[in-house]
Scaffold this active site. Sequence first.
Site, short mmCIF file in Angstrom:
data_model
loop_
_atom_site.label_atom_id
_atom_site.label_comp_id
_atom_site.label_asym_id
_atom_site.label_seq_id
_atom_site.Cartn_x
_atom_site.Cartn_y
_atom_site.Cartn_z
N ASP A 158 0.83 -1.19 0.00
CA ASP A 158 0.06 -0.15 0.20
C ASP A 158 0.88 1.34 -0.04
O ASP A 158 1.88 1.40 0.74
CB ASP A 158 -0.71 -0.08 1.31
CG ASP A 158 -1.90 1.21 1.07
OD1 ASP A 158 -2.97 1.17 0.58
OD2 ASP A 158 -1.66 2.18 1.90
N ASN A 204 -2.96 13.09 -3.74
CA ASN A 204 -4.06 13.52 -4.32
C ASN A 204 -4.60 14.81 -4.07
O ASN A 204 -4.99 15.86 -4.81
CB ASN A 204 -4.99 12.34 -4.21
CG ASN A 204 -4.96 11.20 -5.55
OD1 ASN A 204 -4.30 11.30 -6.43
ND2 ASN A 204 -5.50 10.10 -4.98
N HIS A 206 -5.30 14.60 -8.83
CA HIS A 206 -5.27 13.11 -9.06
C HIS A 206 -4.43 12.75 -10.43
O HIS A 206 -3.90 11.54 -10.34
CB HIS A 206 -6.90 12.51 -9.49
CG HIS A 206 -7.79 12.67 -8.34
ND1 HIS A 206 -7.71 11.57 -7.54
CD2 HIS A 206 -8.46 13.48 -7.75
CE1 HIS A 206 -8.61 11.71 -6.52
NE2 HIS A 206 -9.02 12.62 -6.48
N ASP A 212 -2.09 9.47 -10.31
CA ASP A 212 -2.08 8.52 -11.18
C ASP A 212 -0.45 8.31 -11.52
O ASP A 212 -0.22 6.92 -11.96
CB ASP A 212 -2.67 8.68 -12.51
CG ASP A 212 -4.39 8.74 -12.33
OD1 ASP A 212 -4.68 8.06 -11.22
OD2 ASP A 212 -4.88 9.39 -13.11
N GLU A 216 -4.75 2.14 -4.13
CA GLU A 216 -3.34 2.60 -4.05
C GLU A 216 -2.76 1.28 -3.55
O GLU A 216 -1.54 1.11 -3.18
CB GLU A 216 -2.78 3.80 -3.17
CG GLU A 216 -3.17 3.57 -1.72
CD GLU A 216 -4.63 4.19 -1.43
OE1 GLU A 216 -4.91 4.55 -0.04
OE2 GLU A 216 -5.42 4.29 -2.34
#
Length: 265
Positions: A119, A127, A132, A136, A162
């Site tokens: 994670d 973010n 975002h 990404d 994630e």
Amino acid sequence: MHDIAATPPDLFDAERQALAAARAVHAAGAGDAMAAHAALGELLASYDRLLRETRRLVRRSDRAELEMTRLNQRLQDLAGELEYRATHDPLTGVLNRAAIIDVANRQFLSHDLALVVLDIDHFKRVNDSFGHPAGDQVILGVVDCLQHAAPPGAQIGRVGGEEFTVVLPGWSMERTAQIAQLVRRAIEGRDFALPDGSRVTASFGVSWMPRGACFDLAYALADEALYAAKRGGRNQVARAAGPGLSAGAAEASPARLVAAQASGA
């Protein structure tokens, strides 16, 4: 009542009649030369027309067969594309959650299996702070680190926003923990080009289960180890106690976690 539709027209009726006339003249023997000559001419004309029609039908058949082949190929391409979309994450191209679970459960039918769950640490901050698109790019960078470190036969899946899983059939806990450390260091050392220059890290949980187990149990153990790594300060690899470890090692940890390897360890 006669059903006209039930009797398709004879495409070669003229040729059939010409052949019948020629046979009749032939059967009559030596007779009217003019009649024989006319019958032969009609037969030749009909035969010529028959050849033209046959060629035309063959060309039409070839075109139809070519078009059918093209359509079949397109259908196969579409089926492959639909299958890919149904089993792969659209952003990263790795397996999606349902597909990686299916892969793991099928592998458990014939193999022992190690599982890595990771994670990205503080991903929400990325973010929230940079948007975002930046998030990404971080996810894509993490996947790139995974793909470069994963050995042949490993399968990578995105199981959450994630969160990722790596399935390693036939691998031991020790070797899998080493792979997890390689990925952890690769992520820690990668420049993700965030606006503030900050680095990205990830936390890892590793589990091992024998043949005949299932994804849910292996994932639960790895996920428990992952959260122990989070609680221990993040950017760590933690191993879950279970069948992959000795009984003495498992008993030594009431929390069922026998090792939390600190960053750089």
